[in-house]
Every structure is written in C-alpha cells, then in structure tokens.
Scaffold this motif. Structure first.
Motif, mmCIF file in Angstrom:
data_model
loop_
_atom_site.group_PDB
_atom_site.id
_atom_site.type_symbol
_atom_site.label_atom_id
_atom_site.label_comp_id
_atom_site.label_asym_id
_atom_site.label_seq_id
_atom_site.Cartn_x
_atom_site.Cartn_y
_atom_site.Cartn_z
ATOM 1 N N GLU A 1 30.563 -4.474 -49.602
ATOM 2 C CA GLU A 1 30.926 -5.086 -48.499
ATOM 3 C C GLU A 1 32.333 -5.708 -48.598
ATOM 4 O O GLU A 1 33.247 -5.572 -47.811
ATOM 5 N N ALA A 2 32.619 -6.156 -49.854
ATOM 6 C CA ALA A 2 33.866 -6.722 -49.932
ATOM 7 C C ALA A 2 35.123 -5.734 -49.983
ATOM 8 O O ALA A 2 36.046 -6.289 -49.204
ATOM 9 N N ALA A 3 34.892 -4.875 -50.342
ATOM 10 C CA ALA A 3 35.715 -3.578 -50.381
ATOM 11 C C ALA A 3 36.131 -3.113 -49.032
ATOM 12 O O ALA A 3 37.298 -3.111 -48.723
ATOM 13 N N LEU A 4 35.118 -3.297 -48.343
ATOM 14 C CA LEU A 4 35.065 -2.675 -46.605
ATOM 15 C C LEU A 4 36.251 -3.767 -45.996
ATOM 16 O O LEU A 4 36.932 -3.352 -45.218
ATOM 17 N N ALA A 5 35.901 -4.926 -46.382
ATOM 18 C CA ALA A 5 37.123 -5.947 -45.705
ATOM 19 C C ALA A 5 38.377 -5.818 -46.277
ATOM 20 O O ALA A 5 39.234 -5.841 -45.488
ATOM 21 N N GLY A 6 38.514 -5.300 -47.489
ATOM 22 C CA GLY A 6 39.875 -5.309 -48.010
ATOM 23 C C GLY A 6 40.686 -4.012 -47.158
ATOM 24 O O GLY A 6 41.786 -4.073 -46.872
ATOM 25 N N LEU A 7 39.769 -2.985 -47.035
ATOM 26 C CA LEU A 7 40.343 -1.982 -46.399
ATOM 27 C C LEU A 7 40.701 -2.176 -44.874
ATOM 28 O O LEU A 7 41.696 -1.673 -44.344
ATOM 29 N N ALA A 8 39.706 -2.908 -44.410
ATOM 30 C CA ALA A 8 40.166 -3.406 -42.907
ATOM 31 C C ALA A 8 41.309 -4.144 -42.784
ATOM 32 O O ALA A 8 42.143 -3.855 -41.704
ATOM 33 N N LEU A 9 41.669 -4.784 -43.787
ATOM 34 C CA LEU A 9 42.868 -5.487 -43.731
ATOM 35 C C LEU A 9 44.044 -4.775 -43.816
ATOM 36 O O LEU A 9 45.163 -5.017 -43.040
ATOM 37 N N ALA A 10 43.928 -3.723 -44.709
ATOM 38 C CA ALA A 10 45.106 -2.672 -44.795
ATOM 39 C C ALA A 10 45.142 -1.612 -43.556
ATOM 40 O O ALA A 10 45.824 -0.387 -43.689
ATOM 41 N N ASN A 11 44.191 -1.746 -42.470
ATOM 42 C CA ASN A 11 43.944 -0.868 -41.401
ATOM 43 C C ASN A 11 43.584 0.712 -42.112
ATOM 44 O O ASN A 11 44.158 1.590 -41.423
ATOM 45 N N LEU A 12 42.688 0.847 -42.951
ATOM 46 C CA LEU A 12 42.304 1.852 -43.400
ATOM 47 C C LEU A 12 40.681 1.979 -43.390
ATOM 48 O O LEU A 12 39.825 0.938 -43.310
ATOM 49 N N ASP A 13 40.147 2.976 -43.361
ATOM 50 C CA ASP A 13 38.406 3.040 -43.444
ATOM 51 C C ASP A 13 38.102 3.575 -44.680
ATOM 52 O O ASP A 13 38.722 4.021 -45.398
ATOM 53 N N GLY A 14 36.827 3.131 -44.963
ATOM 54 C CA GLY A 14 36.072 3.405 -46.234
ATOM 55 C C GLY A 14 34.759 3.932 -45.777
ATOM 56 O O GLY A 14 34.156 3.703 -44.821
ATOM 57 N N GLU A 15 34.325 4.627 -46.771
ATOM 58 C CA GLU A 15 32.928 5.182 -46.991
ATOM 59 C C GLU A 15 32.219 4.498 -48.102
ATOM 60 O O GLU A 15 32.817 4.727 -49.362
ATOM 61 N N ILE B 1 52.104 0.936 -52.379
ATOM 62 C CA ILE B 1 51.579 -0.336 -53.357
ATOM 63 C C ILE B 1 51.360 -1.376 -52.249
ATOM 64 O O ILE B 1 50.406 -2.278 -52.612
ATOM 65 N N ARG B 2 52.035 -1.493 -51.219
ATOM 66 C CA ARG B 2 51.738 -2.705 -50.326
ATOM 67 C C ARG B 2 50.320 -2.580 -49.641
ATOM 68 O O ARG B 2 49.798 -3.750 -49.759
ATOM 69 N N LYS B 3 49.824 -1.315 -49.190
ATOM 70 C CA LYS B 3 48.362 -0.931 -48.847
ATOM 71 C C LYS B 3 47.614 -1.375 -49.919
ATOM 72 O O LYS B 3 46.524 -2.167 -49.819
ATOM 73 N N ALA B 4 47.703 -1.081 -51.186
ATOM 74 C CA ALA B 4 46.898 -1.451 -52.331
ATOM 75 C C ALA B 4 46.657 -2.969 -52.415
ATOM 76 O O ALA B 4 45.673 -3.406 -52.629
ATOM 77 N N ARG B 5 47.787 -3.508 -52.159
ATOM 78 C CA ARG B 5 48.005 -5.148 -52.582
ATOM 79 C C ARG B 5 47.216 -5.619 -51.364
ATOM 80 O O ARG B 5 46.369 -6.651 -51.546
ATOM 81 N N GLN B 6 47.351 -5.328 -50.088
ATOM 82 C CA GLN B 6 46.659 -5.862 -49.056
ATOM 83 C C GLN B 6 44.958 -5.538 -49.272
ATOM 84 O O GLN B 6 43.995 -6.363 -49.139
ATOM 85 N N ILE B 7 44.565 -4.400 -49.704
ATOM 86 C CA ILE B 7 43.191 -3.964 -50.182
ATOM 87 C C ILE B 7 42.755 -5.152 -50.959
ATOM 88 O O ILE B 7 41.412 -5.507 -50.685
ATOM 89 N N ILE B 8 43.306 -5.300 -52.168
ATOM 90 C CA ILE B 8 43.068 -6.357 -52.899
ATOM 91 C C ILE B 8 43.008 -7.778 -52.296
ATOM 92 O O ILE B 8 41.844 -8.545 -52.723
ATOM 93 N N LYS B 9 43.887 -8.149 -51.643
ATOM 94 C CA LYS B 9 43.833 -9.194 -51.016
ATOM 95 C C LYS B 9 42.549 -9.634 -50.073
ATOM 96 O O LYS B 9 42.165 -10.636 -50.073
#
Length: 142
Positions: A127-141, A6-14
């Motif tokens: 593009e915005a989603a990728l920035a959210g993933l980067a904040l959560a230290n996750l990768d995206g496709e 849930i912490r990572k999910a909230r970081q992604i959204i933020k």
C-alpha cells in the motif's frame, strides 16, 4: 519505452515513506529497479533493520524479472511451490514472492521497473509503494 529516471525513483521513495508515516508503519526500506532489474535508488529509514536491502531487492527483483507482482507470485508459490522454488534457484535465491514487490507501469501500461518495500506487513508495504508511485505519476500492480 519510458524508463524510471532518478528523479522519479526519488519521488517514489519519498511518497512511500510519507505514506508509511501517515499509516504509522514500522520503519521502511524502499528500492526502485529499472526494467532490467538494476538498482536506480534505495533508501532505508532510520530505525529500519540493516538487512532490509536484500528483502526489498528480492521483492522488486522477482516482480520485474517475472513480470508478476508480489501478490501474484505469492499465489503462484502457494499453488505451485516447485515452480517458485525453481525460479528462485534460477535467480540465485534473489526472489522473495510476497506482496511489497510492485510492478511499475507507465501510463501506457508498459512495465518500466519495480519497487520493493519492506519493514511492515507485506500488505502495508504494498500500500505504501502505491502511494509512492502515485506521487511520481506512475501506476503500479501489487
């Protein structure tokens, strides 16, 4: 296998919302799904249309359930419309095959969920989603 906390999910959204403001996008809605397609978190910015939950969910759900990001789904729909129509029927109309449905991967490359973003153009949403993933230290496709 890792999972989206849930912490990572909230970081992604933020992070997604922050990128949206930086890019001066229309108000966004963001959903984070786990690897089973279950909702971990959802937020809709002030001013976002109330029906955006279903769109964000459809983008993310298609990505995680097919193991295919939104851009690939859209290409498949353009090449084989009958296939994506059949898939959408199998999932009770819950798939929206356009960019903005982003596969979430851990650092080992395993799919651990998906993010769906809606509110602006599909490419800007992705593009915005990728920035959210980067904040959560996750990768995206995308």
């Amino acid at each position: 296998m890792a999972e989206i906390s849930i912490r990572k999910a909230r970081q992604i959204i933020k992070g997604t919302f922050a990128k949206g403001r930086e890019m001066d996008l229309k108000p966004l809605s963001v959903i984070v799904l786990d690897a089973g397609g279950h909702v971990k978190a959802f937020e809709r910015e002030d001013g976002a249309a109330p029906g955006r939950f279903a769109i964000a969910h459809g983008k993310a759900y298609g990505a995680v359930m097919l193991g295919m990001a939104g851009t690939a789904q859209m290409a498949r729909a353009e090449q084989q419309a009958y296939f994506m129509a059949a898939v959408n029927g199998a999932y009770n109309g819950a798939v929206i095959p356009v960019p903005g449905g982003v596969l979430v991967k851990d650092k080992k490359g395993s799919v651990i969920g998906a993010v769906g973003v809606t509110g602006d153009t599909s490419d800007n949403d992705a593009e915005a989603a990728l920035a959210g993933l980067a904040l959560a230290n996750l990768d995206g496709e995308i």
